[in-house]
Design a protein around this motif. Structure first.
Motif, mmCIF file in Angstrom:
data_model
loop_
_atom_site.group_PDB
_atom_site.id
_atom_site.type_symbol
_atom_site.label_atom_id
_atom_site.label_comp_id
_atom_site.label_asym_id
_atom_site.label_seq_id
_atom_site.Cartn_x
_atom_site.Cartn_y
_atom_site.Cartn_z
ATOM 1 N N GLU A 152 0.859 -1.189 0.000
ATOM 2 C CA GLU A 152 0.000 0.000 0.000
ATOM 3 C C GLU A 152 0.893 1.237 0.000
ATOM 4 O OE1 GLU A 152 -2.784 -0.002 3.248
ATOM 5 O OE2 GLU A 152 -3.206 -2.162 3.080
ATOM 6 N N PHE A 153 0.324 2.361 -0.391
ATOM 7 C CA PHE A 153 1.054 3.635 -0.220
ATOM 8 C C PHE A 153 0.029 4.749 -0.097
ATOM 9 C CE2 PHE A 153 3.681 7.301 -1.717
ATOM 10 C CZ PHE A 153 4.601 7.261 -0.681
ATOM 11 N N TRP A 154 -0.111 5.238 1.120
ATOM 12 C CA TRP A 154 -1.113 6.272 1.397
ATOM 13 C C TRP A 154 -0.667 7.056 2.632
ATOM 14 C CZ3 TRP A 154 -3.117 5.460 6.270
ATOM 15 C CH2 TRP A 154 -3.038 4.154 6.771
ATOM 16 N N THR A 163 -0.406 14.825 -7.137
ATOM 17 C CA THR A 163 -1.523 14.232 -7.892
ATOM 18 C C THR A 163 -1.640 12.737 -7.626
ATOM 19 O OG1 THR A 163 -0.099 13.802 -9.803
ATOM 20 C CG2 THR A 163 -1.306 15.904 -9.794
ATOM 21 N N LEU A 164 -0.614 12.128 -7.018
ATOM 22 C CA LEU A 164 -0.587 10.670 -6.830
ATOM 23 C C LEU A 164 -1.775 10.215 -5.996
ATOM 24 C CD1 LEU A 164 1.296 8.115 -7.276
ATOM 25 C CD2 LEU A 164 2.029 8.490 -4.906
ATOM 26 N N PRO A 165 -2.606 9.315 -6.532
ATOM 27 C CA PRO A 165 -3.705 8.803 -5.706
ATOM 28 C C PRO A 165 -3.169 7.868 -4.625
ATOM 29 C CG PRO A 165 -3.805 7.896 -7.950
ATOM 30 C CD PRO A 165 -2.569 8.729 -7.866
ATOM 31 N N ASP A 169 -3.629 -1.092 -2.489
ATOM 32 C CA ASP A 169 -3.177 -2.352 -3.102
ATOM 33 C C ASP A 169 -2.473 -2.018 -4.406
ATOM 34 O OD1 ASP A 169 -2.736 -5.015 -3.584
ATOM 35 O OD2 ASP A 169 -4.791 -5.469 -4.221
ATOM 36 N N ARG A 170 -1.195 -2.326 -4.459
ATOM 37 C CA ARG A 170 -0.427 -2.025 -5.662
ATOM 38 C C ARG A 170 0.607 -3.112 -5.902
ATOM 39 N NH1 ARG A 170 4.100 2.654 -3.998
ATOM 40 N NH2 ARG A 170 4.973 1.443 -2.276
ATOM 41 N N VAL A 171 1.177 -3.107 -7.097
ATOM 42 C CA VAL A 171 2.326 -3.962 -7.382
ATOM 43 C C VAL A 171 3.556 -3.278 -6.802
ATOM 44 C CG1 VAL A 171 3.855 -4.734 -9.255
ATOM 45 C CG2 VAL A 171 1.362 -5.066 -9.441
ATOM 46 N N LEU A 214 3.924 -0.872 3.633
ATOM 47 C CA LEU A 214 3.226 0.413 3.554
ATOM 48 C C LEU A 214 4.058 1.435 2.776
ATOM 49 C CD1 LEU A 214 1.746 0.525 7.165
ATOM 50 C CD2 LEU A 214 0.606 -0.138 5.036
ATOM 51 N N SER A 215 5.292 1.074 2.472
ATOM 52 C CA SER A 215 6.163 1.903 1.630
ATOM 53 C C SER A 215 7.389 1.063 1.294
ATOM 54 C CB SER A 215 6.606 3.185 2.345
ATOM 55 O OG SER A 215 7.445 2.857 3.434
ATOM 56 N N LEU A 216 8.059 1.434 0.222
ATOM 57 C CA LEU A 216 9.296 0.733 -0.110
ATOM 58 C C LEU A 216 10.361 1.013 0.948
ATOM 59 C CD1 LEU A 216 10.714 -1.140 -2.075
ATOM 60 C CD2 LEU A 216 11.119 0.798 -3.603
ATOM 61 N N GLN A 217 10.275 2.182 1.602
ATOM 62 C CA GLN A 217 11.205 2.491 2.682
ATOM 63 C C GLN A 217 11.066 1.461 3.805
ATOM 64 O OE1 GLN A 217 9.443 4.693 0.910
ATOM 65 N NE2 GLN A 217 10.346 6.740 0.902
ATOM 66 N N GLN A 218 9.819 1.131 4.140
ATOM 67 C CA GLN A 218 9.584 0.147 5.205
ATOM 68 C C GLN A 218 10.120 -1.223 4.790
ATOM 69 O OE1 GLN A 218 5.520 -1.058 5.730
ATOM 70 N NE2 GLN A 218 5.769 -1.456 7.915
ATOM 71 N N PRO A 242 15.354 0.850 -6.560
ATOM 72 C CA PRO A 242 14.516 1.605 -7.485
ATOM 73 C C PRO A 242 13.072 1.107 -7.387
ATOM 74 C CG PRO A 242 15.842 -0.015 -8.679
ATOM 75 C CD PRO A 242 16.280 -0.075 -7.241
ATOM 76 N N ASN A 243 12.149 2.042 -7.310
ATOM 77 C CA ASN A 243 10.733 1.665 -7.272
ATOM 78 C C ASN A 243 10.272 1.491 -8.715
ATOM 79 O OD1 ASN A 243 8.080 1.250 -6.640
ATOM 80 N ND2 ASN A 243 7.825 3.143 -5.448
ATOM 81 N N LYS A 244 10.193 0.243 -9.139
ATOM 82 C CA LYS A 244 9.829 -0.027 -10.537
ATOM 83 C C LYS A 244 8.307 0.044 -10.647
ATOM 84 C CE LYS A 244 12.566 -3.178 -12.649
ATOM 85 N NZ LYS A 244 13.582 -2.434 -13.401
ATOM 86 N N LEU A 272 13.728 6.292 -6.193
ATOM 87 C CA LEU A 272 14.944 5.587 -5.778
ATOM 88 C C LEU A 272 15.057 5.688 -4.264
ATOM 89 C CD1 LEU A 272 17.390 3.967 -6.625
ATOM 90 C CD2 LEU A 272 18.669 6.099 -6.857
ATOM 91 N N ILE A 273 14.854 4.555 -3.621
ATOM 92 C CA ILE A 273 14.811 4.501 -2.164
ATOM 93 C C ILE A 273 16.122 3.882 -1.684
ATOM 94 C CG2 ILE A 273 13.454 3.708 -0.191
ATOM 95 C CD1 ILE A 273 11.896 5.504 -2.273
ATOM 96 N N GLU A 274 16.867 4.623 -0.886
ATOM 97 C CA GLU A 274 18.178 4.163 -0.452
ATOM 98 C C GLU A 274 18.304 4.299 1.054
ATOM 99 O OE1 GLU A 274 21.223 4.917 -3.914
ATOM 100 O OE2 GLU A 274 20.310 6.834 -3.401
HETATM 101 O O1 LIG Z 1 6.996 3.232 -1.423
HETATM 102 C C1 LIG Z 1 6.978 4.384 -1.885
HETATM 103 N N1 LIG Z 1 7.740 5.343 -1.287
HETATM 104 C C2 LIG Z 1 7.764 6.635 -1.757
HETATM 105 O O2 LIG Z 1 8.480 7.500 -1.172
HETATM 106 C C3 LIG Z 1 6.970 6.938 -2.868
HETATM 107 N N2 LIG Z 1 6.766 8.081 -3.574
HETATM 108 C C4 LIG Z 1 5.902 7.782 -4.589
HETATM 109 O O3 LIG Z 1 5.512 8.594 -5.468
HETATM 110 N N3 LIG Z 1 5.545 6.474 -4.529
HETATM 111 C C5 LIG Z 1 6.203 5.926 -3.466
HETATM 112 N N4 LIG Z 1 6.211 4.671 -2.964
#
Ligand SMILES: O=c1[nH]c(=O)c2[nH]c(=O)[nH]c2[nH]1
Length: 290
Positions: A152-154, A163-165, A169-171, A214-218, A242-244, A272-274
């Motif tokens: 998820e990402f919210w 603008t990002l909804p 549930d996402r890939v 809940l995020s690629l960072q997590q 990289p968030n593909k 790009l999450i590092e």
């Molecule tokens: O997992 C994510 N982290 C982000 O920081 C981010 N930013 C974004 O646009 N999508 C996502 N997804």
């Protein structure tokens, strides 16, 4: 008035393939080796006196000669062997950095002599040696993974350009680029580099799959933490993910619904999450990451 700053020199990306023949069952190790030396190099820069310079051509030759003489086991051992050789044999060389990448091959059927280049990730390592101490960072890149749900990402920060909804549930897909620092790479430490590699790789894959994200960072933090949990000799993990992005395609113009079935796999730009995950008591890194 100018002065010479930090400098190093070496042969980048020597491609060496070592074949080992046990009867009809052959083995191959396919490496890209980069050597980089530093030391008493003031004169070559200031006056052109090359007497301290072990040519990069010699460094390349040494890679091939050592592949023959010593064989190639774990890439970390090969990198350390080369690094120690350059520093211990050349009075003017005080520091060596050797980076090795290993390209995986698999057997082609039951034939002992035939191989197919694997679609697996590239295994990597960087070894440093300064005449006394050694440092080793191991890793991999291009390990491509994807989850079709449990991401998820919210709840993110928003401004007038957002603008990002939000999505429940996402890939989630990425190409893992990771390196882990070994706490002790001294001469005496008995290391099973291959076992640590397999454990770290398995930990990364398991954490990616079983973390409800809940995020690629997590997810990144979970992956780094898992490597530390599974690999006792590792003290620090650095990840670049990289968030593909996979965008749901709007099929409404064609009278079709799209309940998470058809995606546009975007190439760029990509998030790009590092990040780094390390033990609280990790020893100082020294030159390990240079
Ligand atoms: O997992 C994510 N982290 C982000 O920081 C981010 N930013 C974004 O646009 N999508 C996502 N997804």
């Amino acid at each position: 008035m100018a002065v010479l700053g930090p400098n190093r020199y070496g042969k980048a990306e020597t491609r060496v393939v070592r074949v080992t023949r046990h009867g009809d069952a052959h083995r191959i190790k396919d490496l890209t080796v980069s050597t980089s030396l530093s030391g008493d190099m003031t004169e070559v820069h200031l006056s052109g006196d090359n007497s301290a310079v072990l040519p990069t051509d010699t460094q390349k030759n040494t890679v091939f000669a050592f592949a023959k003489k010593h064989g190639v086991g774990a890439i970390e051992d090969f990198a350390l062997l080369l690094a120690r050789h350059f520093v211990d044999s050349q009075p003017a060389i005080h520091h060596a950095r050797v980076a090795v990448e290993e390209h995986a091959w698999e057997r082609n059927g039951a034939f002992g002599h035939s191989f197919v280049r694997s679609g697996r990730e590239v295994r990597t390592c960087v070894a440093h040696y300064d005449g006394t101490a050694s440092w080793v960072v191991s890793g991999l890149r291009d390990l491509v993974v994807l989850n079709t749900t449990n991401s998820e990402f919210w709840g993110f920060a928003k401004d007038e350009y957002t603008t990002l909804p939000e999505t429940r549930d996402r890939v989630l897909a990425t190409a893992v680029d990771v390196a882990w620092r070994h706490a002790d790479a001294s001469q005496d430490a008995t290391q099973d580099w291959d076992k640590t590699y397999e454990n770290a790789r398995a930990a990364l894959l398991a954490a990616f799959a079983d973390t409800y994200s809940l995020s690629l960072q997590q997810t990144l933090y979970a992956m780094g933490t898992r490597v530390l949990a599974e690999c006792p000799g590792v003290c620090e993990v650095r990840l670049s993910l990289p968030n593909k992005h996979h965008f749901l395609v709007d099929l409404a113009p064609f009278g079709l619904d799209n309940d998470g079935e058809v995606f546009f796999a975007a190439d760029r730009p990509y998030g790009l999450i590092e990040g780094t995950v390390l033990r609280e008591d990790a020893p100082a890194a020294g030159p390990a990451w240079e």
